[in-house]
Design a protein around this motif. Structure first.
Motif, short mmCIF file in Angstrom:
data_model
loop_
_atom_site.label_atom_id
_atom_site.label_comp_id
_atom_site.label_asym_id
_atom_site.label_seq_id
_atom_site.Cartn_x
_atom_site.Cartn_y
_atom_site.Cartn_z
N LYS A 497 0.84 -1.20 0.00
CA LYS A 497 0.00 0.00 0.00
C LYS A 497 0.88 1.27 0.00
N GLU A 500 2.25 1.92 -3.41
CA GLU A 500 1.22 2.43 -4.33
C GLU A 500 0.96 3.92 -4.04
N ASP A 501 0.94 4.26 -2.74
CA ASP A 501 0.68 5.66 -2.36
C ASP A 501 1.82 6.58 -2.88
#
Ligand code: SF4
Ligand code: SF4
Length: 503
Positions: A497, A500-501
């Motif tokens: 995550k 991706e951020d």
């Protein structure tokens, strides 16, 4: 007049009666052989050594056993051996004896004061003196007197058995005629020691002189003198009790269970000597009789003296003899007279050897049943004993047979019935012993089987428990592994995550 009688038994005249029943005091023997087993319960323990000098009356073998009695030196002299010697016993086995060679002095141990005032002593004290004097039943049973009194505490009746055990024995008759005062005083001592409120002296109807002699010294109203028939087996304890009191002692029970104490008259005289004169039992009266002696007689002799010493005084003929100790009916055969006199040696028969009568078949005449004093059926017992059918013989009360020999005596076929009964009893004991051994072996086997099964069961239970614990542990560990994997997956997801951020 007869005051008591009983069913059965046989009238047998004294085969060698005496006009003069006087006792001859025998000179000190040169040597005595004192058996360590003078009572029913086994051997006393010697407390002297070979080579040691001993005094008359000194304790030479001690014991604390209830069925045992201590042994005293019957002469003064030197202990020359402690070894096995032949003794008068049904087994024929030798037993350990202490041999003392006399120094000819008859030097006594120091005797403390007499106890004329015995009523001021406790009954326990009197029993202790009787015990210390080494007194046993002198009628032949050899049961320690102190134990018999102890077992009959709170007796209501004391019976003095003054009947001769068997035809031909005259020692008790001569004792009563010679020592009537001591006998009657001894009865009082014994009454006090056992707590009896009354005493009966039972005497055979033909012993008139002894009866009158005792009567002269009967000053106590609690003592009665009763005549019983001169019939063999009036001297048997249970039969005498039934005749005098009408009390039937049941099979396997004892007179003591009924509050009755029965003692031989010779034992009573020994109690007098122990309690009043403070002297141990070191001598006794012995009858020598039989077809081979010229002069049947009663002798007072030190214990341990060889039978041969008194037999020669009665002048036996020069033939080969048959010796029997203890009576013509129930005595014990011995091969010669080189045996020593013990506390229960009441009589020795010295007979010419005669051919045994031929044995014939039973004619079912029932004479044996008529004379049996304990109401048995000897002819039935004979069949079962002969065929070794012990169960059946016992069902016919074999074990109640007192081996008196009355049935043999009257049997016209000369069947040695008592020998068969004796054999059957011995066989019964042997079978009982074998049964016990078998039962014990079976019990041991069954216990082993049970133990093995229990061991196997415990082992399986233990294995199962272990298995279960292992499974639980593994399950726990598997659970722990899953949690770890979850944590890793969560961390991976967080990293993904973040990437991706940032992109
Ligand atoms: S007395 Fe002898 S012969 Fe007569 S029944 Fe008894 S065993 Fe048989
Ligand atoms: S020996 Fe036994 S069976 Fe024979 S008379 Fe005596 S008690 Fe009876």
């Amino acid at each position: 007049m007869l005051e008591a009688s009983f069913k059965g038994g046989v009238y047998i005249a004294n085969p060698y009666p005496l006009n003069n029943i006087q006792i001859e005091q025998v000179a000190l023997p040169k040597q005595v052989v004192l058996c360590l087993q003078q009572s029913v319960g086994g051997e006393a323990k010697p407390c002297v050594n070979v080579g040691e000098r001993v005094l008359t009356g000194q304790v030479i073998a001690q014991t604390k056993g209830v069925l045992l009695t201590q042994v005293h030196a019957s002469i003064s002299g030197v202990v020359t051996a402690i070894e096995k010697r032949p003794i008068v016993h049904p087994s024929g086995l030798d037993a350990r004896c202490i041999v003392i060679d006399s120094d000819g002095k008859d030097e006594w141990i120091e005797i403390e004061k007499q106890h004329q005032d015995f009523l001021n002593c406790t009954p326990e004290k009197i029993r202790q003196w009787i015990c210390e004097a080494g007194i046993v039943g002198m009628g032949g049973a050899g049961f320690p007197t102190h134990t018999k009194i102890q077992n009959t505490q709170n007796a209501h009746t004391l019976i003095i058995n003054a009947t001769e055990c068997e035809p031909g024995i005259m020692c008790d008759d001569s004792l009563m005629q010679t020592y009537p005062r001591e006998v009657m005083r001894g009865v009082e001592v014994l009454m006090y020691a056992c707590g009896a409120k009354k005493a009966i002296v039972a005497i055979e109807e033909d012993k008139t002189e002894a009866f009158n002699a005792l009567l002269l010294y009967k000053f106590n109203d609690s003592i009665s003198i009763k005549k019983v028939p001169t019939k063999y087996t009036s001297g048997a304890e249970k039969i005498l009790i039934k005749a005098l009191l009408g009390v039937e002692i049941s099979s396997g029970a004892y007179a003591a269970d009924y509050g009755i104490l029965c003692q031989n008259v010779g034992t009573v005289k020994a109690i007098y000597d122990a309690v009043i004169d403070n002297k141990p039992l070191i001598s006794r009266i012995v009858t020598v009789t039989g077809s081979a002696v010229k002069y049947p007689k009663n002798y007072e002799v030190r214990l341990g003296t060889a039978f041969a010493e008194i037999v020669k005084k009665s002048q036996p003929n020069h033939h080969t003899h048959h010796f029997r100790v203890g009576g013509m009916m129930m005595g014990i055969d011995i091969p010669n007279a080189e045996y020593a006199i013990g506390k229960t040696s009441n009589c020795i028969f010295v007979n010419n050897i005669e051919a045994a009568p031929s044995v014939k078949a039973c004619i079912r005449c029932s004479m044996c049943a008529t004379v049996c004093p304990v109401n048995l059926l000897p002819q039935q017992l004979f069949w079962y004993a002969k065929s070794e059918n012990i169960d059946k013989a016992q069902a016919y009360h074999l074990n109640d047979c007192i081996e008196c020999g009355c049935c043999d005596y009257v049997c016209p076929s000369n069947i040695p019935l008592t020998q068969y009964f004796n054999f059957a009893k011995a066989l019964g004991k042997q079978l009982e012993w074998e049964n016990q051994q078998t039962n014990q072996a079976r019990a041991r086997f069954e216990f082993r089987e049970y133990r093995l099964q229990r061991h196997q069961k415990e082992r399986s239970e233990m294995m199962a428990a272990k298995k279960k614990a292992l499974k639980e542990k593994m399950a726990k560990e598997t659970g722990k592994g899953n949690a770890q994997q979850d944590k890793i997956a969560q961390a991976m997801a967080r990293i993904k995550k973040t990437k991706e951020d940032n992109a």
